[in-house]
Write a protein that holds these residues in place. Structure first.
Motif, short mmCIF file in Angstrom:
data_model
loop_
_atom_site.label_atom_id
_atom_site.label_comp_id
_atom_site.label_asym_id
_atom_site.label_seq_id
_atom_site.Cartn_x
_atom_site.Cartn_y
_atom_site.Cartn_z
N ILE A 129 -3.13 -2.62 8.05
CA ILE A 129 -3.68 -2.02 8.98
C ILE A 129 -2.51 -1.51 9.84
O ILE A 129 -2.31 -0.39 10.43
N ARG A 130 -1.47 -2.29 10.45
CA ARG A 130 -0.75 -2.09 11.18
C ARG A 130 0.38 -0.96 10.63
O ARG A 130 0.89 0.00 11.25
N THR A 131 0.29 -0.97 9.26
CA THR A 131 1.37 -0.12 8.58
C THR A 131 0.68 1.35 8.61
O THR A 131 1.27 2.31 9.20
N MET A 132 -0.57 1.27 8.63
CA MET A 132 -1.05 2.80 8.77
C MET A 132 -1.24 3.21 10.05
O MET A 132 -1.43 4.31 10.55
N GLU A 133 -1.39 2.36 11.18
CA GLU A 133 -1.56 2.71 12.63
C GLU A 133 -0.12 2.95 13.07
O GLU A 133 -0.03 3.97 13.88
N THR A 134 0.83 2.15 12.96
CA THR A 134 2.13 2.57 13.34
C THR A 134 3.15 3.50 12.43
O THR A 134 4.22 4.17 12.92
N GLY A 135 2.67 3.71 11.04
CA GLY A 135 3.64 4.51 10.22
C GLY A 135 4.92 3.91 9.92
O GLY A 135 5.82 4.28 9.35
N VAL A 136 4.88 2.55 9.87
CA VAL A 136 6.06 1.95 9.77
C VAL A 136 5.68 0.34 8.68
O VAL A 136 4.80 -0.22 9.16
N THR A 137 6.25 0.21 7.69
CA THR A 137 5.90 -0.87 6.72
C THR A 137 6.53 -2.26 7.22
O THR A 137 7.40 -2.17 8.32
N LYS A 167 -7.71 8.09 3.49
CA LYS A 167 -7.14 7.36 4.73
C LYS A 167 -8.19 7.10 5.73
O LYS A 167 -8.03 6.06 6.34
N GLU A 168 -8.99 8.05 6.03
CA GLU A 168 -10.10 7.84 7.14
C GLU A 168 -10.97 6.60 6.57
O GLU A 168 -11.11 6.06 7.60
N LYS A 169 -11.44 6.75 5.62
CA LYS A 169 -12.20 5.60 5.26
C LYS A 169 -11.54 4.43 5.02
O LYS A 169 -12.40 3.39 5.29
N ALA A 170 -10.18 4.44 4.38
CA ALA A 170 -9.62 3.33 4.09
C ALA A 170 -9.27 2.45 5.55
O ALA A 170 -9.74 1.23 5.40
N ILE A 171 -9.00 3.22 6.52
CA ILE A 171 -8.67 2.53 7.79
C ILE A 171 -10.05 1.79 8.33
O ILE A 171 -9.97 0.96 8.94
N THR A 172 -11.14 2.69 8.24
CA THR A 172 -12.39 2.34 8.76
C THR A 172 -12.83 0.99 8.23
O THR A 172 -13.06 0.04 8.54
N ASP A 173 -12.75 0.93 6.80
CA ASP A 173 -13.12 -0.35 6.04
C ASP A 173 -12.25 -1.47 6.27
O ASP A 173 -12.67 -2.58 6.55
N THR A 184 8.53 -4.01 6.02
CA THR A 184 9.83 -3.96 5.60
C THR A 184 10.90 -3.03 6.22
O THR A 184 11.86 -2.82 6.28
N GLY A 185 10.01 -2.12 7.21
CA GLY A 185 10.74 -1.24 8.15
C GLY A 185 10.86 0.37 7.50
O GLY A 185 11.49 1.19 8.17
N LYS A 186 10.14 0.51 6.18
CA LYS A 186 10.10 1.90 5.79
C LYS A 186 9.09 2.65 6.42
O LYS A 186 7.92 2.10 6.93
N LYS A 187 9.40 3.90 6.23
CA LYS A 187 8.39 5.01 6.78
C LYS A 187 7.08 4.92 6.00
O LYS A 187 7.42 4.86 4.62
N PHE A 188 6.22 5.17 6.73
CA PHE A 188 4.76 5.31 5.89
C PHE A 188 4.12 6.57 6.35
O PHE A 188 3.94 6.78 7.52
N LYS A 189 3.92 7.62 5.60
CA LYS A 189 3.63 9.08 5.83
C LYS A 189 2.23 9.01 6.18
O LYS A 189 1.61 10.05 6.63
N ALA A 190 1.14 7.95 5.61
CA ALA A 190 -0.18 8.44 5.64
C ALA A 190 -0.72 7.82 7.03
O ALA A 190 -1.55 6.96 7.06
N ILE A 191 -0.08 7.92 8.17
CA ILE A 191 -0.48 7.48 9.63
C ILE A 191 -1.75 7.89 9.98
O ILE A 191 -2.21 8.95 9.68
N VAL A 192 -2.50 7.13 10.69
CA VAL A 192 -3.80 7.67 10.96
C VAL A 192 -3.76 7.75 12.71
O VAL A 192 -3.01 7.24 13.11
N ILE A 233 0.91 -1.10 -0.12
CA ILE A 233 0.20 -0.08 0.09
C ILE A 233 0.91 1.30 -0.15
O ILE A 233 2.12 1.36 0.58
N SER A 234 0.47 2.39 -0.52
CA SER A 234 1.24 3.61 -0.67
C SER A 234 0.02 4.52 -0.60
O SER A 234 -1.30 4.29 -0.69
N HIS A 235 0.38 5.79 -0.35
CA HIS A 235 -0.51 6.83 -0.35
C HIS A 235 -0.22 8.04 -1.51
O HIS A 235 0.79 8.25 -1.95
#
Length: 89
Positions: free
Chosen positions: A71-79, A36-42, A81-89, A3-5
């Motif tokens: 879900i973990r990626t979106m909640e923690t901001g880390v993929t 992103k808000e709808k995505a994490i809810t779904d 593989t350890g990369k940063k994910f900027k669309a954190i909820v 996933i990406s944003h």
């Protein structure tokens, strides 16, 4: 698959991508989850009741484990593989 944003007009949208095997593009979009808000809810809803998981994602070979990873990626901001994910909820 990952996933990406994408940011458009100040809002973040979540997409599922895959890497292209050849050609000019590096990656191609497979599925759009929406804002992103709808995505994490779904996604949380699908985790509770996996029978609601979209058939299109099942056709791509996505599993409940993938869903939990997203879900973990979106909640923690880390993929995973350890990369940063900027669309954190």
């Amino acid at each position: 698959m990952f996933i990406s944003h994408v940011t458009s007009k100040g809002k973040k949208y979540i997409y599922l991508y895959e890497y292209c095997k050849s050609g000019e593009k590096k990656k191609q979009s497979l599925y759009g989850f929406g804002r992103k808000e709808k995505a994490i809810t779904d996604m949380r809803s699908w985790r509770r009741n996996f029978s609601l998981f979209p058939d299109k994602l099942v056709e791509f070979g996505c599993t409940k484990k993938d869903l939990v990873d997203w879900i973990r990626t979106m909640e923690t901001g880390v993929t995973k593989t350890g990369k940063k994910f900027k669309a954190i909820v």
